[in-house]
Design a protein around this motif. Structure first.
Motif, short mmCIF file in Angstrom:
data_model
loop_
_atom_site.label_atom_id
_atom_site.label_comp_id
_atom_site.label_asym_id
_atom_site.label_seq_id
_atom_site.Cartn_x
_atom_site.Cartn_y
_atom_site.Cartn_z
N GLU A 36 0.83 -1.14 0.12
CA GLU A 36 -0.04 0.07 -0.03
C GLU A 36 1.07 1.12 0.03
N ALA A 37 1.86 1.40 0.69
CA ALA A 37 2.83 2.43 0.97
C ALA A 37 3.40 2.89 -0.68
N SER A 38 3.74 1.73 -1.29
CA SER A 38 4.46 1.98 -2.58
C SER A 38 3.23 2.02 -3.79
N ARG A 39 1.98 1.85 -3.37
CA ARG A 39 0.78 1.99 -4.14
C ARG A 39 0.74 0.68 -5.37
N ILE A 40 1.18 -0.44 -4.70
CA ILE A 40 1.08 -1.52 -5.97
C ILE A 40 -0.04 -2.71 -5.59
N PHE A 41 -0.70 -2.94 -6.52
CA PHE A 41 -1.89 -3.85 -6.56
C PHE A 41 -1.88 -4.59 -7.53
N CYS A 42 -2.63 -5.69 -7.47
CA CYS A 42 -2.97 -6.68 -8.51
C CYS A 42 -4.38 -7.09 -8.43
N ILE A 43 -4.91 -7.57 -9.39
CA ILE A 43 -6.38 -8.50 -9.54
C ILE A 43 -6.21 -9.35 -10.49
N LYS A 44 -7.06 -10.37 -9.86
CA LYS A 44 -7.12 -11.67 -10.88
C LYS A 44 -8.39 -11.47 -11.66
N ILE A 45 -8.49 -11.48 -13.13
CA ILE A 45 -9.45 -11.38 -13.81
C ILE A 45 -9.79 -12.65 -14.76
N SER A 46 -11.26 -13.00 -14.64
CA SER A 46 -11.24 -14.18 -15.41
C SER A 46 -12.47 -13.84 -16.31
N ASN A 47 -12.84 -15.02 -17.21
CA ASN A 47 -13.92 -14.74 -18.04
C ASN A 47 -15.34 -15.49 -17.52
N GLY A 48 -15.12 -15.80 -16.23
CA GLY A 48 -16.37 -16.29 -15.53
C GLY A 48 -16.97 -17.38 -16.08
N LEU A 49 -16.21 -18.42 -16.88
CA LEU A 49 -16.77 -19.30 -17.53
C LEU A 49 -16.15 -20.50 -16.76
N GLU A 50 -16.88 -21.62 -16.79
CA GLU A 50 -16.17 -22.94 -16.45
C GLU A 50 -15.15 -23.63 -17.47
N GLU A 51 -15.91 -23.56 -18.66
CA GLU A 51 -15.06 -24.05 -19.83
C GLU A 51 -15.40 -23.31 -21.00
N PRO A 52 -14.50 -23.11 -21.88
CA PRO A 52 -13.15 -22.79 -21.41
C PRO A 52 -12.71 -21.59 -20.55
N LYS A 53 -11.89 -22.01 -19.42
CA LYS A 53 -11.51 -20.84 -18.51
C LYS A 53 -10.25 -20.17 -18.61
N LEU A 54 -10.38 -18.69 -18.85
CA LEU A 54 -9.37 -18.02 -19.07
C LEU A 54 -9.14 -17.04 -18.04
N ALA A 55 -7.99 -16.61 -17.63
CA ALA A 55 -7.74 -15.64 -16.47
C ALA A 55 -6.50 -14.82 -16.76
N ALA A 56 -6.49 -13.76 -16.24
CA ALA A 56 -5.13 -13.10 -16.17
C ALA A 56 -4.84 -12.43 -15.00
N CYS A 57 -3.70 -11.93 -14.64
CA CYS A 57 -3.45 -11.17 -13.36
C CYS A 57 -3.00 -9.94 -13.88
N LEU A 58 -3.59 -8.64 -13.63
CA LEU A 58 -3.17 -7.44 -13.92
C LEU A 58 -2.47 -6.86 -12.48
N GLN A 59 -1.20 -6.24 -12.79
CA GLN A 59 -0.40 -5.70 -11.87
C GLN A 59 -0.29 -4.26 -12.11
N ILE A 60 -0.45 -3.34 -10.84
CA ILE A 60 -0.65 -2.13 -11.24
C ILE A 60 0.58 -1.18 -10.11
N ILE A 61 1.03 -0.26 -10.56
CA ILE A 61 1.63 0.83 -9.91
C ILE A 61 1.09 2.22 -10.10
N LEU A 62 0.72 2.69 -8.91
CA LEU A 62 -0.09 3.97 -9.31
C LEU A 62 1.04 5.25 -8.97
N PRO A 63 1.39 5.72 -10.00
CA PRO A 63 2.48 6.81 -9.74
C PRO A 63 1.89 7.91 -8.89
#
Length: 320
Positions: A36-63
């Protein structure tokens, strides 16, 4: 002037706090605070489906000057996201930022990535195991949790909030050189190199390379670049594994050791069906070093080594 800047930073910080609170409320456990002090966050994002399941992780730094004057610094981790598709998604995020400059943008980014996952899962090109497309047996991923990032590479750029946005659209396309390939047990490795002085040129080079069908179809396109910022006396640098875990970081480390600057090196690998183990990293770095030598980026360093002295490494001018 200093008081005005402080007020702007305070306004940005308050906007960030409110945005993070909103995202935490909306996404729950998917939203993760890394530092939090360095303003670094991430979020897991998925397509919400069982099949086929796709996901990604978005990493973020807020300047400090986001959202008023700078975009978030970001990185998308997804083993299945390669070449042209990664460039397409990055372009759509940049378009969103430009359309909403000065506004909080993270929610729109997250939902755009989610839409991208849904579109891909519904496309005719999606296969039964889309998160393993073009992956070698050396790089199989059992679960998208393994895409949780190593933030060491992301933190590398916290002093350069202009990481991926450069609004100068009239920059010339840098010339791209293609090096000699290395073949080992049917796997082929080929390096590509271009001089770059802005993030915009990095993007232009990558897009141009991905227009080549052979390069875009490579199992991995690993790259690293270093740009020397004269005004800050520091480097803008980044790397990409493209599914070959740790290869991008190793390639960037090579550029740092050689102390080359204002250059991007891309190494394409076409997997031949036989596991190479650690040898693959050796070939990637050898490819990169070979083309740097051929194009004169290491000449000054070699002279310094012979003389026992130290000197600044830059591209040497070739004589005809």
């Amino acid at each position: 002037m200093a008081d005005l800047m402080n007020l702007e930073n305070e306004g940005d910080l308050q906007a960030q706090i409110e945005e993070v609170e909103a995202l935490s409320s909306i996404y729950g456990d998917e939203w993760c605070v890394i530092d939090e002090a360095s303003r670094i966050f991430c979020i897991k994002i998925s397509n919400g489906l069982e099949e086929p399941k796709l996901a990604a992780c978005l990493q973020i730094i807020l300047p400090p000057d986001y959202p008023s004057a700078a975009p978030p610094i970001y990185q998308i981790n997804a083993a299945w996201l390669r070449g042209p598709e990664r460039a397409k998604l990055a372009n759509s995020l940049e378009d969103l930022y430009v359309d909403h400059a000065g506004e909080s943008i993270l929610y729109l980014w997250v939902e755009r990535i989610r839409d991208f996952l849904v579109e891909k899962s519904q496309s005719s090109e999606t296969v039964n195991q889309p998160d393993k497309v073009n992956m070698t047996a050396e790089e199989e991923v059992d679960d998208y949790d393994e895409d949780i990032p190593d933030f060491s590479t992301l933190k590398l750029n916290t002093e350069n909030a202009h990481l991926f946005m450069d609004h100068v659209n009239d920059e010339e396309m840098p010339p791209i050189k293609h090096g000699n390939p290395i073949t080992d047990r049917r796997s082929n490795f080929q390096p590509h190199l271009a001089p770059v002085v802005t993030p915009r040129q990095v993007k232009m080079v990558l897009e141009k390379l991905y227009e080549n069908k052979k390069i875009s179809s490579a199992t991995h396109n690993i790259y690293a670049y270093r740009i020397y910022c004269e005004d800050k006396h520091s480097f803008l640098q980044d790397c990409e594994d493209d599914g070959e875990t740790a290869a991008g970081g190793r390639l960037l480390h090579l550029l740092q050791i050689l102390d080359v600057r204002n250059v991007i090196v891309v190494v394409s690998r076409w997997y031949g069906g036989i596991l190479l183990g650690p040898d693959r990293f050796k070939h990637i770095n050898n490819c990169a070093r070979n083309i740097l030598v051929e194009e004169g980026y290491t000449a000054c360093m070699d002279e310094a080594t012979k003389s026992g002295g130290k000197t600044k490494k830059t591209k040497s001018k070739k004589t005809k």
